[in-house]
Design a protein around this motif. Structure first.
Motif, PDB file in Angstrom:
ATOM      1  N   TYR A 236     -42.958   3.511  11.992  1.00 40.83           N
ATOM      2  CA  TYR A 236     -41.908   3.470  13.005  1.00 40.83           C
ATOM      3  C   TYR A 236     -41.216   2.110  13.107  1.00 40.83           C
ATOM      4  O   TYR A 236     -39.989   2.064  13.240  1.00 40.83           O
ATOM      5  N   PRO A 237     -41.935   0.976  13.012  1.00 30.12           N
ATOM      6  CA  PRO A 237     -41.206  -0.297  13.009  1.00 30.12           C
ATOM      7  C   PRO A 237     -40.203  -0.411  11.867  1.00 30.12           C
ATOM      8  O   PRO A 237     -39.064  -0.841  12.066  1.00 30.12           O
ATOM      9  N   LEU A 238     -40.607  -0.010  10.662  1.00 26.64           N
ATOM     10  CA  LEU A 238     -39.716  -0.135   9.513  1.00 26.64           C
ATOM     11  C   LEU A 238     -38.720   1.023   9.447  1.00 26.64           C
ATOM     12  O   LEU A 238     -37.541   0.820   9.128  1.00 26.64           O
ATOM     13  N   GLY A 239     -39.175   2.214   9.741  1.00 25.96           N
ATOM     14  CA  GLY A 239     -38.283   3.372   9.689  1.00 25.96           C
ATOM     15  C   GLY A 239     -37.148   3.276  10.680  1.00 25.96           C
ATOM     16  O   GLY A 239     -35.988   3.588  10.367  1.00 25.96           O
ATOM     17  N   SER A 240     -37.452   2.833  11.894  1.00 19.24           N
ATOM     18  CA  SER A 240     -36.400   2.719  12.907  1.00 19.24           C
ATOM     19  C   SER A 240     -35.346   1.703  12.476  1.00 19.24           C
ATOM     20  O   SER A 240     -34.145   1.918  12.679  1.00 19.24           O
ATOM     21  N   LEU A 242     -34.492   0.854   9.329  1.00 16.13           N
ATOM     22  CA  LEU A 242     -33.677   1.389   8.236  1.00 16.13           C
ATOM     23  C   LEU A 242     -32.645   2.388   8.738  1.00 16.13           C
ATOM     24  O   LEU A 242     -31.487   2.368   8.303  1.00 16.13           O
ATOM     25  N   VAL A 243     -33.056   3.254   9.657  1.00 17.02           N
ATOM     26  CA  VAL A 243     -32.138   4.285  10.134  1.00 17.02           C
ATOM     27  C   VAL A 243     -31.035   3.676  10.994  1.00 17.02           C
ATOM     28  O   VAL A 243     -29.850   4.003  10.842  1.00 17.02           O
ATOM     29  N   THR A 244     -31.398   2.804  11.914  1.00 22.87           N
ATOM     30  CA  THR A 244     -30.389   2.238  12.804  1.00 22.87           C
ATOM     31  C   THR A 244     -29.398   1.353  12.047  1.00 22.87           C
ATOM     32  O   THR A 244     -28.197   1.345  12.356  1.00 22.87           O
ATOM     33  N   GLU A 245     -29.865   0.617  11.043  1.00 21.44           N
ATOM     34  CA  GLU A 245     -28.949  -0.217  10.261  1.00 21.44           C
ATOM     35  C   GLU A 245     -27.972   0.633   9.445  1.00 21.44           C
ATOM     36  O   GLU A 245     -26.809   0.256   9.262  1.00 21.44           O
ATOM     37  N   ARG A 246     -28.438   1.767   8.961  1.00 18.41           N
ATOM     38  CA  ARG A 246     -27.623   2.583   8.049  1.00 18.41           C
ATOM     39  C   ARG A 246     -26.788   3.615   8.786  1.00 18.41           C
ATOM     40  O   ARG A 246     -25.622   3.863   8.428  1.00 18.41           O
ATOM     41  N   LEU A 247     -27.372   4.226   9.835  1.00 21.42           N
ATOM     42  CA  LEU A 247     -26.702   5.349  10.499  1.00 21.42           C
ATOM     43  C   LEU A 247     -26.437   5.113  11.979  1.00 21.42           C
ATOM     44  O   LEU A 247     -25.754   5.930  12.614  1.00 21.42           O
ATOM     45  N   GLY A 248     -26.991   4.051  12.555  1.00 18.11           N
ATOM     46  CA  GLY A 248     -26.753   3.767  13.962  1.00 18.11           C
ATOM     47  C   GLY A 248     -27.906   4.219  14.850  1.00 18.11           C
ATOM     48  O   GLY A 248     -28.745   5.036  14.450  1.00 18.11           O
ATOM     49  N   GLU A 249     -27.939   3.670  16.081  1.00 18.54           N
ATOM     50  CA  GLU A 249     -29.020   3.973  17.005  1.00 18.54           C
ATOM     51  C   GLU A 249     -29.049   5.442  17.391  1.00 18.54           C
ATOM     52  O   GLU A 249     -30.124   6.026  17.598  1.00 18.54           O
ATOM     53  N   HIS A 299     -33.629   6.782   1.862  1.00 21.41           N
ATOM     54  CA  HIS A 299     -32.311   6.713   2.518  1.00 21.41           C
ATOM     55  C   HIS A 299     -31.681   8.105   2.588  1.00 21.41           C
ATOM     56  O   HIS A 299     -30.505   8.290   2.256  1.00 21.41           O
ATOM     57  N   ALA A 300     -32.464   9.075   3.022  1.00 22.54           N
ATOM     58  CA  ALA A 300     -31.982  10.447   3.096  1.00 22.54           C
ATOM     59  C   ALA A 300     -30.825  10.562   4.083  1.00 22.54           C
ATOM     60  O   ALA A 300     -30.783   9.839   5.086  1.00 22.54           O
ATOM     61  N   PRO A 301     -29.874  11.454   3.813  1.00 27.30           N
ATOM     62  CA  PRO A 301     -28.799  11.683   4.792  1.00 27.30           C
ATOM     63  C   PRO A 301     -29.351  12.261   6.088  1.00 27.30           C
ATOM     64  O   PRO A 301     -30.501  12.723   6.143  1.00 27.30           O
ATOM     65  N   PHE A 365     -41.869  -6.992  -0.249  1.00 23.35           N
ATOM     66  CA  PHE A 365     -41.673  -5.888  -1.181  1.00 23.35           C
ATOM     67  C   PHE A 365     -40.481  -4.991  -0.840  1.00 23.35           C
ATOM     68  O   PHE A 365     -40.107  -4.143  -1.660  1.00 23.35           O
ATOM     69  N   GLY A 366     -39.928  -5.135   0.367  1.00 18.39           N
ATOM     70  CA  GLY A 366     -38.864  -4.249   0.810  1.00 18.39           C
ATOM     71  C   GLY A 366     -39.413  -3.124   1.670  1.00 18.39           C
ATOM     72  O   GLY A 366     -40.479  -2.563   1.365  1.00 18.39           O
ATOM     73  N   ALA A 367     -38.696  -2.808   2.744  1.00 20.02           N
ATOM     74  CA  ALA A 367     -39.154  -1.756   3.654  1.00 20.02           C
ATOM     75  C   ALA A 367     -39.268  -0.419   2.945  1.00 20.02           C
ATOM     76  O   ALA A 367     -40.195   0.366   3.206  1.00 20.02           O
ATOM     77  N   GLU A 368     -38.329  -0.143   2.028  1.00 20.98           N
ATOM     78  CA  GLU A 368     -38.369   1.133   1.319  1.00 20.98           C
ATOM     79  C   GLU A 368     -39.646   1.277   0.500  1.00 20.98           C
ATOM     80  O   GLU A 368     -40.258   2.362   0.465  1.00 20.98           O
ATOM     81  N   SER A 369     -40.055   0.198  -0.149  1.00 22.23           N
ATOM     82  CA  SER A 369     -41.278   0.261  -0.960  1.00 22.23           C
ATOM     83  C   SER A 369     -42.513   0.468  -0.092  1.00 22.23           C
ATOM     84  O   SER A 369     -43.409   1.257  -0.437  1.00 22.23           O
TER      85      SER A 369
END
Length: 410
Positions: A236-240, A242-249, A299-301, A365-369
């Motif tokens: 949740y720390p990393l997933g939130s 990635l999502v908010t940066e890419r798609l918004g809160e 980075h799923a839609p 390593f990157g959040a995605e990894s």
């Protein structure tokens, strides 16, 4: 047994008690964050107050199991609720009348965490005493939990914006007051109680012996220890982020709603489906939980994010019901509270480690990894669950006899 047979007076009262308490639990993190930041203590203050809750909870949980077996779970749960009524009311008054000091927030948070440690072990032993159909009762409570997780944060944020954090703390105190009142009103028969002459250390040793004597239980907890560091902690720390940066809160809010909706579906399925080998069925379902970190990592839609969270929520809910029912029906009632304390402590103990390491690991390593590894670990853990004979072969225990109420309220 149908749903009508489940809804006895005792189960109805317990359902209300747990539902409002779960709502209070869902409100609390948002209330803490908004209140502490509003008081001017920033993100570091929020971290300190949350840590002040978690530290005593983790440290005292095993003793909560011992006390629940010594003095009955219901007494401990009522006492814990009343302590939290007091702590949340004190903070509410401080917020409504001025700017509370950080030390006050820390002390009240520590007391509330200590009370939660006294409350939580008794949950497992109370369900079989208020419901003859333990699995359906657990599934119903899981649906209530999902509803609380959906409603609580929104309610806390809305009330804080309209009336201030003090009102939210008053509401939180009210949920624990209602829980205590419902627990007082239960009519239960005599509960198994540990002899008062036994030492605390002996009680802890006996609980540990009962825990480690069940290979299916400690095997799951070992897997959960790895999950805490590599899956649950970072997700949740990393997933939130990635999502908010890419798609918004707003997109992250939608994903959490999809998770809650999936949890409801998983709970409803668990009401009906009664596998002969519950942990094996739960492990197969739990494969779906890996969809959550996988959709983050790839980075799923938005549509796939929502679908992945719905599947993950349903998987988690179904596993949770199978696990809770197995613990409550396979462990003798006279040691259930202590065994549950060891089980809960092992389940959540490594999550803070994973949360603390998530940021540094993502930087390296990157959040995605990191999340991709979490998804792979999630699948591997399910395969290990299915490979362990004690887990794979655990048979469903017969439903207990219908609980017999006491002649008068205790």
């Amino acid at each position: 047994m149908g749903m009508a047979g489940l809804w006895t007076r005792n189960f109805g009262l317990y359902f209300v008690a747990r539902s409002v308490a779960l709502l209070g639990d869902a409100i609390l993190p948002v209330a803490v964050a908004l209140a502490v930041r509003g008081a001017g203590y920033g993100d570091s203050g929020v971290g300190l107050v949350l840590a002040a809750w978690m530290g005593p909870f983790a440290a005292l949980l095993l003793f909560g199991g011992v006390f629940a077996d010594r003095f009955t779970a219901r007494r401990m749960m009522i006492g814990a609720d009343l302590v939290r009524v007091a702590t949340q009311t004190v903070v509410a008054v401080a917020l409504l009348t001025g700017r509370p000091s950080l030390w006050l927030l820390l002390v009240m948070s520590a007391l509330a965490g200590s009370a939660a440690a006294m409350f939580q072990p008794g949950v497992a032993s109370t369900v079989p005493r208020v419901a003859a159909d333990v699995q359906r009762a657990n599934a119903t409570l899981r649906v209530a939990d999902a509803g609380a997780q959906l409603l609580g944060p929104v309610l806390a944020a809305t009330l804080t914006a309209a009336f201030g954090a003090g009102v939210v703390y008053l509401l939180n105190a009210g949920t624990f007051a209602i829980s205590a009142a419902c627990l007082v009103a239960l009519r239960l028969g005599p509960a198994p109680v540990v002899a008062r002459g036994a030492s605390m250390l002996r009680d802890l040793r006996e609980g540990w012996y009962e825990f480690r004597s069940r290979s299916w239980m400690w095997s799951v907890i070992l897997i959960w220890a790895g999950y805490g560091v590599l899956l649950f902690g970072p997700i949740y720390p990393l997933g939130s982020g990635l999502v908010t940066e890419r798609l918004g809160e707003h997109a992250y809010g939608f994903t959490m709603s999809a998770l809650g909706a999936g949890t409801v579906v998983g709970g409803l399925v668990a009401m009906r489906y009664r596998p002969a080998r519950p942990l094996a069925a739960g492990a197969v379902a739990l494969l779906g939980f890996a969809m959550i970190p996988l959709t983050y990592a790839t980075h799923a839609p938005l549509g796939l994010l929502l679908g992945g969270h719905a599947v993950g929520g349903a998987a988690w809910a179904f596993w949770s019901v199978m696990w809770a029912t197995s613990v409550q029906t396979q462990v003798p009632p006279d040691v259930l509270n202590r065994v549950s304390a060891y089980e809960i402590a092992g389940s959540v103990g490594t999550v803070p480690i994973g949360q603390a390491l998530a940021g540094p690991a993502a930087a390296l390593f990157g959040a995605e990894s990191v999340l991709g590894v979490g998804a792979a670990v999630g699948v591997a853990g399910c395969l290990v669950l299915l490979a362990v004979p004690g887990i794979r072969g655990l048979r469903r225990a017969p439903d207990p006899c219908p609980p017999v109420p006491a002649a008068q309220p205790a």
